[in-house]
Design a protein around this motif. Sequence first.
Motif, PDB file in Angstrom:
ATOM      1  N   GLY A 102       4.181   3.082 -10.413  1.00 58.01           N
ATOM      2  CA  GLY A 102       4.645   4.285  -9.736  1.00 58.01           C
ATOM      3  C   GLY A 102       3.649   4.773  -8.701  1.00 58.01           C
TER       4      GLY A 102
ATOM      5  N   ASP B 271       6.957   9.148  -9.877  1.00 56.79           N
ATOM      6  CA  ASP B 271       6.293   9.206 -11.174  1.00 56.79           C
ATOM      7  C   ASP B 271       5.022   8.359 -11.123  1.00 56.79           C
TER       8      ASP B 271
ATOM      9  N   SER C 209       2.723   8.140 -13.418  1.00 58.38           N
ATOM     10  CA  SER C 209       2.137   7.926 -14.746  1.00 58.38           C
ATOM     11  C   SER C 209       1.826   6.449 -14.992  1.00 58.38           C
TER      12      SER C 209
END
Lengths: 469, 469, 469
Positions: free
Chosen positions: B226, B220, B222
Amino acid sequence: MTLLHDDRLFPADAATRAVARRIYNEVKDLPLICPHGHTDPRWYAENSAFPDPARLFVVPDHYIFRMLYSQGIRLEDLGIPTVDGSPVEEDPRKIWRLFAANYHLFRGTPTRMWMDHAFATLFGIKERLSAANADAIYDSIAGQLATDAFRPRALFEQFNIEVIATTESPLDDLAHHAAIRDSGWKGRVVTAYRPDPVVDPDFDGFRDNVRRFGEITDTDVSTFAGYREAHRKRRQFFKSFGATSTDHGHPTARTADLSPVEVEALYARVMAQGQVTPEDAELFRAQMLTEMAALSLEDGLVMQIHPGSQRNHNPGLFARFGRDKGADIPSATNYVRDLKPLLDRFGNERDLTVILFTLDETAYSRELAPLAGHYPCLRLGPAWWFYDSPEGMRRYRELVTETAGFYNTVGFNDDTRAFPSIPARHDVARRVDCAYLAELVVTHRLDEDEAAEVAHDLAYRLAKEAYKL
Amino acid sequence: MTLLHDDRLFPADAATRAVARRIYNEVKDLPLICPHGHTDPRWYAENSAFPDPARLFVVPDHYIFRMLYSQGIRLEDLGIPTVDGSPVEEDPRKIWRLFAANYHLFRGTPTRMWMDHAFATLFGIKERLSAANADAIYDSIAGQLATDAFRPRALFEQFNIEVIATTESPLDDLAHHAAIRDSGWKGRVVTAYRPDPVVDPDFDGFRDNVRRFGEITDTDVSTFAGYREAHRKRRQFFKSFGATSTDHGHPTARTADLSPVEVEALYARVMAQGQVTPEDAELFRAQMLTEMAALSLEDGLVMQIHPGSQRNHNPGLFARFGRDKGADIPSATNYVRDLKPLLDRFGNERDLTVILFTLDETAYSRELAPLAGHYPCLRLGPAWWFYDSPEGMRRYRELVTETAGFYNTVGFNDDTRAFPSIPARHDVARRVDCAYLAELVVTHRLDEDEAAEVAHDLAYRLAKEAYKL
Amino acid sequence: MTLLHDDRLFPADAATRAVARRIYNEVKDLPLICPHGHTDPRWYAENSAFPDPARLFVVPDHYIFRMLYSQGIRLEDLGIPTVDGSPVEEDPRKIWRLFAANYHLFRGTPTRMWMDHAFATLFGIKERLSAANADAIYDSIAGQLATDAFRPRALFEQFNIEVIATTESPLDDLAHHAAIRDSGWKGRVVTAYRPDPVVDPDFDGFRDNVRRFGEITDTDVSTFAGYREAHRKRRQFFKSFGATSTDHGHPTARTADLSPVEVEALYARVMAQGQVTPEDAELFRAQMLTEMAALSLEDGLVMQIHPGSQRNHNPGLFARFGRDKGADIPSATNYVRDLKPLLDRFGNERDLTVILFTLDETAYSRELAPLAGHYPCLRLGPAWWFYDSPEGMRRYRELVTETAGFYNTVGFNDDTRAFPSIPARHDVARRVDCAYLAELVVTHRLDEDEAAEVAHDLAYRLAKEAYKL
């Protein structure tokens, strides 16, 4: 095998080498003029034996431990003292062995030449230092250091030093210089006025330094006029110990020429409580260069500017080991813009001498030679610090001479705190200059009689005259 | 007549030349270590024949077509593909003739040396290329290219390459590297991690690249945490294909060390809709250099920084022909200021290696050698790009060695996408280094046994060790 | 003793020297192409005898009096006229003696070579100038100057000048050029368009200059469109007197490409009452370089840019003696950033020639060679001003050739107002280039037949072609 070849640093071409040899032979034995350096006056005052090979050669020499550190060797293992007193290696023999085992790191560096020169000429060593012979060489040097012939005054005389300048803060009482003077010893050791601790608002303890400066000079430094008067007095005191020069180690070459009202306001700001802004710190240093030039016009002290070192670039190292531990890094320096305020006011003075140094070699041909080839007050100091080296000196001559000639330069100074390297450093400079002159001769740009005269000027006369020694 | 003289690049002086020859003879046949370059892994994976002399030598070589373009020759006539697919010259023989007729333009350039070396040693050409012999030489080369002895793997072996690194984006699936691995061929080809497409907000398609990066790594992205984790994973993947290094081609050497909160906010800004400000783009690249250093401390990848190229300086040319068409121009680079945040955090790490390159030669003696001669994590890469040339290499040694020595440098890398020039480039480097060392020997700055050892280190050992190959 | 050795400036190594000699012998007698300089067209128009040795050699030569001034000699004592007409030394013999007594200051400088060359080849002097022979040499030169063989046209022919360009302001009526044309004399003297007085808002009397410019060209210069039209007309007028080039001496290399509306607004601001801001002055100069390029595309004039001199760095000297008195100092110049607006618009034009010069040698390898090795419109002028010297020229070739080759350079120009030094300057350039080429030959980077061709190109063809002469 021999550590020092008679023809070292001379051009490979046989005809050129022959000219270099002839010229060099005329200057190699001239006395050493050492107008700027950082040897410890205590040595000449007390004349005690140097302790051991490690503490003579390794521990005080930032050229040496910066190279070793760069290859992953811990400064603790080299006996560099820590700020907080946490323990470091104390055994000089172990330090020496570590140095010897890594002697190959210095291949191609001036440190290697200086070391070999000292080993060979002072201590009669005939083999290249290595892990294998580290102990034998240690013992040989240690044994000789214990004899009277290796005490500071004896070495000073053996080195044929005509005069050497040390560098002191205005806060220094010059007690060692007084002791030398009172000792009856004939060696000529003079001081030089390096006011950074009371001129640079970023210096550790700046405001306390200024207050002490006022006390020492018995002057009210609550105003700039008083502070300036303190400098005038203290310069006289330094002159009474032979000083002929001042020295200024600023991060840039910036100068300023503020009005008296502006200067008083600036001084009030840098002396007030609280953090000085970087702009004010820089402006105060800039203004002080111009003030120092004004005082030099009065009292005749020659002014040296050594700009462009970003000091203590490594904060972790600085916190653990303090200043001058090989973490000063050069940065780009703009002389044309930065010196203009000072030059606008004093550039045309023929009774002022300002000697410029650089750590930014791009300035040689673009800025320094054009400036020194025009302004009567300016002279160029020799290749400095990282460029106090054969290639560095050659670039200096090639980049400077065609625009500024030889006579806007001031010969050589060794700028060292490594006492045993002094003869080596002068010898390198003499050889490189003779090699350069020999190339001018064989390419028919200069007659050999002229080259010989220039060699003598560069090795001896120019330093003596520029620094009024 | 011969295209290659045995004594090429050696000093003219007979005594010095003799030393250079002796040292060179000890290193000339050492295997090639190629730790950084841009050859296409597809070549080694598929092992297809190279198509023709023009597409082997002219069309992919920006050194060649930038020079021809500078003299008014259209890139279309050299067969350089256009972005919009509008037609360009397709006939390789016509392209070759145009190159041959202008071969005089390369006089005095390294391109000329590389070409002559490849012509002579690979294809047995004995005459200087010209309009008159263009067709004959074309036919000779084309005929040989069609044989098995000139397929990529055969050349790789003939070149005596011990290991070669290619350079891939994190978005690359390394399929060619997998194919090489699975093929059973013994040639050692490794990848290197070049994350510019997902690290530089100014890179074409940056945000889409980052999203794909997240998908590829199943992470991830975002948040910055991450995104950083995606790098950690992808570096492991690259390591599984032999990568020992990362590479970073930023417009400046700027680094940053923001707090985690600041980094997350910055990442959010560069990933948000709309135009990234130039300041944010620069700050993100700066921060990512420090992040990469942190990851290198974890996973041991050696970090290369190639800063200072202003890419795509010519917008008209870029619009018509795209990237890497000879319109990248160097600019001044400030290492002392720009690297400080990274060095403040990691400069004293002995388990990190950061290799610095430059297109600004003024930095060699003023900044790079002083930095590398102090910080344990720093090493200096060889003379790069426009300076991968005899004079460029000589200046590099003269400006670097006296302060940083030889052992803070990392030997040679060819950095090329021009496969047939690889032996020529290593040979030039070995010759220039031996010439430099020979001069140190005859001017008695280094003993010949030491010079021979250094020559071996520069030609082989240092690259292998610095890049952990 | 002889002042000029036949092998001067050739490499010391015997084999290399032999090659240099052979190449040089092929080019030494080629006619002189002088595409850029500052000789006075009045000399050729009136053909009067030069007054005396001091006024020929010393008083007009800023290289000479800047060096003497730097060593504390007053300009008044050298006969330099003051702005306010206050008296200066009038006796040429006294001025000459002062010069002669300080001739050692020029050791190692190009001035020394130029003087010795002129003394030996023009006046048959056989001894080095000194205080001792000052009067004898003065008398010898003075006697010869009075003869017809030493009038300007006779010297022009003796010098074997094929064509010489002078440099005039658009405000000049070119009356001397008209007189030369009408005289029937065969010597080819052309003008060049140097619009600084009407292009640089910081130039003395800029607005009055522009108004006169409008009158001279019979053009309404109240708008930029009209002002631009005046340039177009005046360039045609200059072309009718043989001009093939324009010349631009700006403090920086900055260019701009404003919209027509922005340009008109800027023009209105710089022409309005009151002080022009430094930003507007710089922007107007920047825009005018791009405008001049546009006009050059129309009328074919070659464009020369001579940036980077900080003029009149010494305000005290300027107030007393005026412009061009040796107080112009180089400064750092950024070509990659500053030329971009012009290059974005015209960089890919093959019918435009922009010749770049520099006083910042760091730009050679970092910026100028990469730019000229890519953009079709760019060529590099020879080493300029302080670098019109043996070491300066050598650095130029070493730093430029590997990236830009020889054919993106334009041969030599003497750029001088010191008429008798012209043959010496061309001879130095030819010797240094042949020395450089000989080194390429003996290190097997170039075949000797190619070197001979390049030497001819550098000495003659490239200047003729680049300047369309």
